[in-house]
Each structure stands twice: as structure tokens, then as C-alpha cells.
Enzyme design. Structure first.
Site, PDB file in Angstrom:
ATOM      1  N   GLU A   8       0.818  -1.222   0.000  1.00 59.15           N
ATOM      2  CA  GLU A   8       0.000   0.000   0.000  1.00 59.15           C
ATOM      3  C   GLU A   8       0.849   1.269   0.000  1.00 59.15           C
ATOM      4  OE1 GLU A   8      -3.882   1.735   2.404  1.00 59.15           O
ATOM      5  OE2 GLU A   8      -3.565  -0.397   2.150  1.00 59.15           O
ATOM      6  N   ASP A 104      -2.960  -3.053   3.107  1.00 55.97           N
ATOM      7  CA  ASP A 104      -3.472  -3.230   4.464  1.00 55.97           C
ATOM      8  C   ASP A 104      -4.566  -4.286   4.494  1.00 55.97           C
ATOM      9  OD1 ASP A 104      -1.777  -1.382   5.470  1.00 55.97           O
ATOM     10  OD2 ASP A 104      -3.267   0.160   5.888  1.00 55.97           O
ATOM     11  N   TYR A 307      -1.745  -4.689  14.039  1.00 51.36           N
ATOM     12  CA  TYR A 307      -2.546  -3.892  13.105  1.00 51.36           C
ATOM     13  C   TYR A 307      -3.502  -2.967  13.857  1.00 51.36           C
ATOM     14  CZ  TYR A 307      -5.578  -2.809   9.131  1.00 51.36           C
ATOM     15  OH  TYR A 307      -6.291  -2.160   8.157  1.00 51.36           O
TER      16      TYR A 307
END
Length: 693
Positions: A8, A104, A307
Site C-alpha cells: 500500500e 493493508d 494492526y
């Protein structure tokens, strides 16, 4: 043959390339023996705007509403076309056998990658990397357990449905309101009910009428026992209170009842993103956006937390084998963590481990990587400490305390005192100060020592950002990943503003809530939509059916704006007139102050509302000069001696992005993980022709 890995961001691509042995660095990618690693820059594509689809939609007019296209499609974002082209060229290489999505691991990350692969018409096999931390170990394990991208189709359909729903509701209702009331009025599927939550709290405050009341308490053993009464504001007359005290003071009272109860309080669960943002706001005054940026840096740059954009407070059982390493990692902050690790990392708060309650990602916890504290700034250190403290609490003994309730009686009146004695501090040991506990026995005589205090009922507090996040979570408004962005949009569009650590609705925002349909203001409709999007992601609801319902709602909402008889007043309109066409000027907030902009659609006149202090020094007195707007444009003027100078440099011309600008853009994207602007925001910019909105 080689595999094309799509990350990303450039920083993530760099880390992946080191692990995959792709050590040949090129302008837009890294290459090695088996892998080519490239990157997006957040979103490289966005949904097409109405003007891209039909000529008649280029002009904002009521006759063309609602706009319900059969197919929307995507288009490249102007500033990142070069990177998109580079990815397309890599994908066409004959030595590329398949692609791996490494964006992600969430709804927006899935959309970023799928749009790119669809746009470049990638027709080779696609796999998905799904990881919850950016450590070397997690990445290697993730690449060893790749799944076909098809396994995540439902997540993509959910993300696509959300984007299209925002397009349909946001652009149509915004255009209808803007055209009807001749002002930039931005409405949306999530932002409008969020604004309404702030307005509802303000309404409670405005309707509040303070009431005087009295409190009566019994002073006993250096503590204060409160009068037992159903209504805490029942004592309203001073004379009546004084008479009651006089009556009660004529005799001693006694201890009527003592009850004791042992209470066990387990450690709290780890954070999800929304709760972390709430706590950081309450403790440190951080905005939701700032907290998200900090925890994203801890995840992506320092690799010391899992995360961040998670909505779960639970952990999966397969993480138990990693607990010792995670405890060793935080031992520098919490020495007890090392002791827990040596004793086998035995979890006390077992409730935290529940596979059924882990969604796409588990709760926010430290990774196994040892932090380099000298590389963390103070804000990052605070956020990491919050996350690590919750984690280490899972291994601590529960907090145990004995609550003793003592009831005193004077005639017919009862007074209650609660004493708490800590039996075992457990996970709360840093928070609990020692308190002396008085000893009482039933039937014990008590002297009549009473205190009367006059007080006023207090109004409800304005919503802080933390409190608003809690309400957004309660009504499923947005996701952990988007809530910070929604709050920022409301502030930037001048519908809401920050005052100290609280939020308030502006006059413009108050009017907007009166102009739109009550269903769009109420959180219930958006809550229903969000639940349906979650069901789409799980494969339990049809995205096409969802969008058909959104289209029906869009038509109804636009129709109601068209038929509305509501009046609107533009409070940004000034009495100053445009020197070019004579129309009135309106004030508009921009990043570095205020502008006065002509209200005529055919006129482009604008100037600063107030002079701006520059870094340019006066040649006479050497003090900073002001930037002043005049008939012939902006110029420097010294407010101390009146010296004037022309602004240095000419007008900016349209030109290609320089290497310096490109590096600056890459740096900004790596540091600031906000999603790209929504279709709504871009439409407003395009329509109003002002990049400062």
C-alpha cells in the site's frame, strides 16, 4: 518466473523487499530473483465523478437530480498517475506469473488493490497476504500461508458497496442542498448523523435550567456519610433543611446495619482502535486523527504494535505461543512482564482469548519486536505505553477489594457510608492509594454532626472527541478506520468546530440538520446500512440488493430536498462587495486563515480577509512584513514603517511534479495514513474550483 507484490505504501514495500530478497532498487519498484515489489500511494484510483459520466451532470442543477448511473467505474488520481502506469507496465511483463495483494489487511486496503488490478486488467492468478503485524516473523509466516484472493471477494464487495453508497447519497444530497440554498452544504451517509449526535448534546445543554438544592451529610470518623434519598435533589429549601438538622441533632444515632462484600475485578481487555482513541483523547487531549497517525507509525515504522485499525478487543488462541516473546519486548517498560514470561506466560484474564469474537484482526497488542525507545517521540511513547499496559494486565492477578456498607440511623433518617479496603491490588497496583478504614459495629452510638451544603445542578458536558467516538461506535457510524476522517471532514467543511477539548456544531451545521431528511439525521438508518455492509463482508448479504435499496433511498432524500419549504441563511456572507463585479463577498476558512470570495459564479475574485504575517523581512526595519491583497494582487507591506514590496516569484504554472515534490508526496503518504479523499470531497472541490476547501 516472478511474483508481483503490491504493497500500500513505499515504506511497506521497502520492508517487504528486504525480507523477500528484492534488493535491486528502481524508481517505482524493487526487484529480486523471485519477486518484484511495488506500491500504491494509498488510493491510486477513485470513483468517476458525475461530470465524467454524462455531459448534463457537469453543471450543478436541480433538474438532473438524482444522478443514478448504471455503472460508475474508476479513474486515476491526477498526482499519482505515474505510479499507476509503472504498476501496469510491471504487470505486463512476461516473467510475472502472479500477483500478491499486500495492501493493508482490511476493507479499504482490499479496495486499493482490487481497483488497481481491475484497472490495469490483470488476468493472471492473484493471492492475498493477510497479516496483523509488520515484523519480519509475521511477514514470513504470512507469505508461507498465502490464500487465493477469491477468498476475500466478499470483503471487496463490501468495500465497493460502501464507496458507491457514499457516492450516491453524498453527491446527490450535497448537490441538491447546494443548488437549492446557494451555499456549499455537504451531507453524507455517515457524517450527517455524526453531526446530529453533537447537536443533540448541545440541545440538552441549551434546555438545561440550573436548580438550587441542598445536601445533608453526616460527619463520622473523618468521613462523610450521605443521606439516603431517592431524589438526590430533593432538599430544595434551606429552612426545611435547618429544621431537619435541628431535629436530628437532639439525639445520638447508631449503626443500624453493616454489610460486607468481596469484589473481584478482572483486568480490562486489550484495546481496539476506537477505545484507544477515546482514552488518548481523555488522557492527553489527542484528536482521533492524531492517535490513529501515532499508532499507525508504531505499527508500520517501528513495527512494535499489531494492526491498528481493528474493531476487536479479543485475541485468537493461536497467539498464545507468542506471548513470552511479547512480554520480553515490553519488559523495559514493565519489569513484571519479565517475571510473567519466566513463569510461563500464564494468562489470568482468559476472557481475552476468544476466536469467535476476533473479526478481521485481533486486538491491539505489542509485537515481539524490542522497541528502540530512543527512536520514539514522546507522543508515540505514550500510545505504546497505553497498549503495553493493557497487554501486561492480562497476566496480572485480578484486583480484589472488600466493600463495606454502613447504614446509620437518626430517628427515621438513614445515612450511608461505603468503605473500600484493598485485599489484593493485582493489576491495579499502580492506581490504588492506601486509605484508612474506620471500624464500626452494629448498635454503636454515633454523635450528631451534620453538614449542609448549597449546590446547583450541573448541565450536561459538551461532547469531547472521545465521547463522540464512543457514540459513533454505539450506533455503528463508520468503522475504526474511518471515524477519525469523518470528524475531520465535519470540521473542515465548517459544520462543526473544536473548542478546547470539546466539539460544537456551527450555525451552518445547525441549519444543515434542519434541511435534510430526519432519517439521514438519525443514526438508525446509517446503523442499518453499516450492519448490512458487515453482512456483505461475511457473505451473508447481497451487495446488489444493498445498492438497489441505497438508490431508492437516494431518490427519496433528493425529492424531499426539492420539495422542502425550509429557509436558509448564509452566515458567512459579508457586507463587503467585490471590486470586479459588485456582488457580495463571503468569508471562507482556509488552512492559513480566511479568504473573502466573490459569490458570483462567473467571477473568480478572492482575497485575504486579513493580512498574513510572512517570513519576508522589511529592508528598512528588518521586521516581518505582512502579505496584503490589493487591486493588482498580493504584495508585502511593513506595518511598522509602511514600506511595500512586490511578492517574489511569478504565478504558479501547470507543470510536471518535480523530484522534490515527488519525494515530499511520498514522505507525506508514508507518515499520514489517512485514506484518500472521498468522492464527495473531490466533487465539491471540482465544482467549487478551490483546492483550499
Amino acid at each position: 518466473m516472478k511474483r508481483l507484490v503490491l504493497a500500500e505504501k513505499p515504506s511497506v514495500a521497502r520492508d517487504l523487499s528486504k525480507i523477500l530478497g528484492a534488493d535491486q532498487k528502481h524508481k517505482n519498484y524493487y526487484e529480486g530473483k523471485d519477486h518484484v515489489v511495488t506500491w500504491a500511494l494509498g488510493h491510486l484510483l477513485t470513483l468517476k465523478m458525475p461530470e465524467d459520466l454524462k455531459n448534463e451532470w457537469q453543471t450543478w442543477q436541480m433538474e438532473t437530480l438524482p444522478m443514478i448511473p448504471k455503472y460508475i467505474g474508476t479513474k486515476p488520481l491526477p498526482k499519482t498517475k505515474a505510479q499507476l502506469k509503472a504498476i501496469a507496465n510491471l504487470a505486463k511483463r512476461k516473467d510475472i506469473s502472479e500477483a500478491i495483494i499486500a495492501t493493508d489487511a482490511g476493507r479499504e486496503g482490499e479496495l486499493v488493490a482490487r481497483w488497481i488490478l481491475e484497472y490495469i486488467r490483470f488476468n493472471k492468478p492473484v493471492k492475498r497476504l493477510w497479516i496483523s503485524s509488520q515484523t519480519n516473523k509475521a511477514i514470513k509466516e504470512g507469505f508461507a500461508a498465502l490464500k487465493p484472493a477469491k477468498a476475500y471477494d466478499d470483503l471487496y464487495y463490501s468495500a465497493l458497496a460502501r464507496a458507491k453508497a457514499d457516492w450516491l447519497i453524498g453527491l446527490n444530497v450535497t448537490r441538491a442542498l447546494t443548488v437549492k440554498y446557494q451555499d456549499n452544504l455537504s451531507a453524507g451517509r455517515v457524517q450527517t448523523p455524526t453531526l446530529a449526535l453533537v447537536a443533540k448534546q448541545e440541545e440538552k445543554i441549551s434546555k438545561f435550567i440550573p436548580q438550587k438544592y441542598f445536601t445533608l451529610s453526616l460527619e463520622v470518623a473523618g468521613q462523610r456519610a450521605t443521606r439516603v434519598q431517592k431524589d438526590p435533589y430533593a432538599l430544595k429549601e434551606r429552612q426545611a433543611v435547618d429544621e431537619l438538622v435541628k431535629k436530628l441533632s437532639s439525639q445520638n444515632g447508631k449503626v443500624e446495619q453493616i454489610t460486607a462484600k468481596d469484589k473481584t475485578i478482572p483486568a480490562p481487555l486489550p484495546y481496539d482502535l476506537t477505545e484507544l482513541q477515546r482514552v488518548a483523547n481523555e488522557k492527553y487531549g489527542y484528536s482521533a486523527k492524531k492517535t490513529l497517525s501515532l499508532v499507525q507509525s508504531l505499527y508500520e515504522v517501528h513495527k512494535i504494535v499489531s494492526y491498528p485499525r481493528t474493531d476487536s478487543k479479543y485475541l485468537s488462541n493461536d497467539l498464545k505461543v507468542t506471548l513470552k516473546d511479547r512480554l520480553h519486548a515490553i519488559a523495559g517498560l514493565f519489569p513484571e512482564a519479565k517475571q510473567y514470561a519466566v513463569k510461563g506466560a500464564k494468562v489470568v484474564q482468559n476472557k481475552a482469548f476468544n476466536d469467535a469474537k476476533v473479526t478481521d484482526h485481533h486486538a491491539l497488542i505489542p509485537t515481539e519486536q524490542l522497541p528502540q525507545y530512543n527512536k520514539l517521540n514522546s507522543d508515540e511513547h505514550r500510545i505504546y505505553t497505553l497498549i503495553a499496559e493493557r497487554f501486561v494486565g492480562l497476566f496480572a492477578a485480578p484486583h480484589k477489594e472488600r466493600q463495606e456498607k454502613i447504614v446509620f440511623v437518626f430517628g427515621k433518617e438513614h445515612f450511608k457510608l461505603t468503605q473500600t479496603k484493598v485485599i489484593e491490588a493485582g493489576w491495579k497496583k499502580k492506581e490504588i492509594p492506601e486509605k484508612s478504614v474506620a471500624k464500626f459495629s452494629e448498635g454503636m452510638q454515633i454523635s450528631p454532626r451534620f453538614t449542609v451544603k448549597e449546590a446547583l445542578t450541573t448541565p450536561p458536558k459538551p461532547l469531547s472527541e472521545g465521547a463522540l467516538l464512543a457514540q459513533m461506535e454505539r450506533y455503528s457510524l463508520g468503522t475504526p478506520a474511518t471515524r477519525a476522517e469523518i470528524i475531520e471532514k465535519l470540521v473542515k467543511s465548517e459544520l462543526m468546530e473544536r473548542t478546547n477539548n470539546s466539539l460544537r456544531v456551527t450555525k451552518k451545521g445547525q441549519q444543515l440538520l434542519e434541511l435534510v431528511n430526519e432519517e439521514l439525521v438519525s443514526p438508525q438508518l446509517t446503523e442499518k446500512w453499516e450492519r448490512q455492509l458487515e453482512q456483505i463482508a461475511k457473505g451473508n448479504y447481497d451487495s446488489k440488493k444493498f445498492l438497489r435499496e441505497i438508490e431508492t433511498d437516494t431518490k427519496r432524500l433528493v425529492r424531499e430536498v426539492k420539495n422542502s419549504q425550509q429557509k436558509y441563511q448564509d452566515f458567512s456572507l459579508t457586507k463587503k462587495k467585490c471590486p470586479k463585479c459588485g456582488a457580495f463577498l463571503k468569508a471562507k476558512k482556509v488552512r492559513d486563515g480566511k479568504l473573502l470570495v466573490c459569490t458570483s459564479e462567473s467571477c473568480d475574485y478572492k482575497r485575504r480577509a486579513e493580512a498574513k504575517v510572512s517570513n519576508h523581512r522589511c529592508p528598512v526595519c528588518h521586521k516581518k512584513m505582512l502579505i496584503v491583497s490589493g487591486k493588482n494582487g498580493d504584495y508585502f507591506r511593513c506595518k511598522y514603517d509602511g514600506t511595500t514590496e512586490k511578492l517574489t516569484g511569478g504565478k504558479k504554472k501547470n507543470k510536471k511534479m518535480t523530484k522534490h515534490e515527488e519525494r515530499r508526496l511520498l514522505k507525506k503518504i508514508n507518515q499520514d495514513d489517512e485514506p484518500q479523499e472521498s468522492a464527495l470531497a473531490q466533487a465539491l472541490k471540482a465544482a467549487l474550483g478551490d483546492n483550499n476547501v
